[in-house]
Design an enzyme around this catalytic site. Structure first.
Site, PDB file in Angstrom:
ATOM      1  N   ASP A   1     -46.429 -31.539 -27.502  1.00 24.91           N
ATOM      2  CA  ASP A   1     -46.049 -30.678 -26.449  1.00 24.91           C
ATOM      3  C   ASP A   1     -46.285 -29.131 -26.957  1.00 24.91           C
ATOM      4  OD1 ASP A   1     -45.643 -32.172 -23.800  1.00 24.91           O
ATOM      5  OD2 ASP A   1     -43.705 -32.675 -25.082  1.00 24.91           O
TER       6      ASP A   1
ATOM      7  N   ASP B   1     -49.775 -36.097 -19.042  1.00 24.25           N
ATOM      8  CA  ASP B   1     -49.413 -34.827 -19.191  1.00 24.25           C
ATOM      9  C   ASP B   1     -50.125 -34.040 -20.345  1.00 24.25           C
ATOM     10  OD1 ASP B   1     -47.400 -36.820 -18.276  1.00 24.25           O
ATOM     11  OD2 ASP B   1     -45.706 -35.497 -18.544  1.00 24.25           O
TER      12      ASP B   1
HETATM   13  N1  GLY Z   1     -44.135 -33.555 -19.804  1.00 26.77           N
HETATM   14  C1  GLY Z   1     -42.843 -34.140 -19.324  1.00 26.77           C
HETATM   15  C2  GLY Z   1     -42.675 -34.290 -17.761  1.00 26.77           C
HETATM   16  O1  GLY Z   1     -43.552 -33.727 -17.031  1.00 26.77           O
HETATM   17  O2  GLY Z   1     -41.587 -34.602 -17.311  1.00 26.77           O
END
Ligand code: GLY
Length: 391
Positions: A113, A171
């Site tokens: 992330d 994501d």
């Molecule tokens: N990237 C984690 C979410 O969208 O919850």
């Protein structure tokens, strides 16, 4: 209280726009109001070395996170966007304070992330006031992220797991922005190739024939073969989790921005069309948390998915010129700006938007404000303002 706030907003608007010969636009007024609302969030955080994550309205408590939480870049990122739009120096000062708090995360190789965490924060800081230090942080962050790339799978590892698994979530498309940006700034073709390989593998394995996306793909890290396609945060393995569709849309528009390869623009168009033509998308275009929850319409909406979609659609429109995407984004923004979604000044713990869903099945962050819903809402306002004012 409400009257006093409005008076304050008017005073600010007069001072900001007195040198201009034009009246503030609708979006500029909303950005001013948002900046004032963020004063409440700044006050609530009270200089802590933590980041605002959500708010509990029952207990009137601000919920915060440490710097390694995937959302740590959104608060400084939103402050920087709001500063850029309003020149509110209190927000800039707070952003600078928080940047130094999250800076050590540049060395974190345990998460995918880093794009969210470091690009939304340091990337915006560098865009507003370029300096070598921000750039060094971004370069190191990109290296840390790229260390998670596996050449057998041709993807960046999302979540850590046992050695026999290699988990990639949709994501992760969002984190490529950091790699693309650093690749461009430093002429690093390896970083560029890693980002492109990840995007290609995502098209090949995450997307179904109707251009909805699986949430998680688990690969064999040795052979690169797919082991299973499933969900984690969605309703079911075969469903279309709303925020996942939003990340994909935004991610492929952004990938087109950096590559100029029409394949990614086409992918973004397919995903946008999947979302906008879905029979379960409500009239006001704020999606239910999952497009396939059988209890629709008696289920929660997700304002975070809506704000990511509106921002993605605006960039798509800027490349593609199809007014349908601009109209849809405008409708989403108008709805998010209504009192059903936008918090009254001084409430909601200082967050802008109400009604997001983090992880419904995990019983976490259900129907609450979330820092990323605010970030992409503010980004949407800025993008829409640019498009409408032709700047
Ligand atoms: N990237 C984690 C979410 O969208 O919850």
């Amino acid at each position: 209280m409400r009257k006093l706030t409005l008076l304050l907003i008017m005073a600010l608007l007069v001072s900001v726009y007195s040198c201009k010969d034009t009246k503030p636009t609708e979006e500029e007024i909303k950005l001013q109001e948002a900046a004032l609302q963020y004063h409440t969030l700044v006050e609530g955080l009270a200089g802590a070395d933590r980041l605002p994550r959500s708010y509990n309205k029952e207990t009137d408590e601000l919920i915060t996170s440490g710097t390694s939480w995937w959302c740590s870049g959104f608060y400084p990122g939103t402050l920087l966007y709001l500063y850029e739009a309003t020149k509110d120096t209190l927000l800039y000062k707070e952003a600078m304070r928080v940047l130094s708090v999250i800076e050590p995360e540049q060395y974190n190789t345990g998460t995918h992330d880093l794009g969210f965490m470091m690009y939304c924060s340091f990337g915006n800081a560098h865009r507003i006031a370029p300096n070598d230090h921000y750039k060094e942080v971004l370069v190191q962050s990109a290296r840390s992220l790229a260390s998670r790339f596996n050449y057998n799978v041709n993807s960046i590892r999302s979540w850590n797991s046992g050695p026999e698994n290699f988990l990639v979530i949709i994501d992760n498309m969002m984190n490529l922005e950091l790699l693309f940006w650093v690749a461009k700034e430093t002429n690093d073709s390896e970083l560029f190739n890693i980002a492109v390989a990840h995007a290609n593998k995502t098209i090949a394995e995450h997307y179904r024939d109707d251009f909805s996306s699986f949430h998680v793909v688990n690969y064999d890290p040795e052979s690169g073969e797919v082991k299973v396609k499933r969900t984690h945060q969605g309703y079911s393995d075969d469903s279309a989790w709303a925020r996942g569709q939003a990340w994909g849309l935004y991610g492929f528009v952004m990938t087109y921005r950096f590559t100029n390869d029409k394949k990614y623009l086409d992918q973004a168009i397919h995903v946008a069309d999947y979302i906008l033509s879905h029979p379960n998308l409500p009239e006001d275009l704020i999606p239910y948390w999952d497009f396939n929850d059988p209890e629709i319409p008696n289920v929660l909406r997700d304002a975070s998915a809506a704000s990511i979609i509106s921002s993605g659609l605006l960039e798509l429109y800027s490349f593609e010129g199809n007014k349908q995407y601009l109209d849809a984004a405008e409708r989403i923004i108008a709805r998010l700006s209504s009192s059903d979604y936008l918090a009254e000044a001084g409430t909601n713990g200082g967050f802008l938007l109400k009604h997001s869903v983090g992880h419904l099945k995990g019983n976490s962050e259900i129907d609450v404000p979330l820092s990323y819903a605010d970030y992409y809402y503010v980004e949407s306002l800025i993008r829409l303002n640019k498009i409408k004012s032709g700047k």
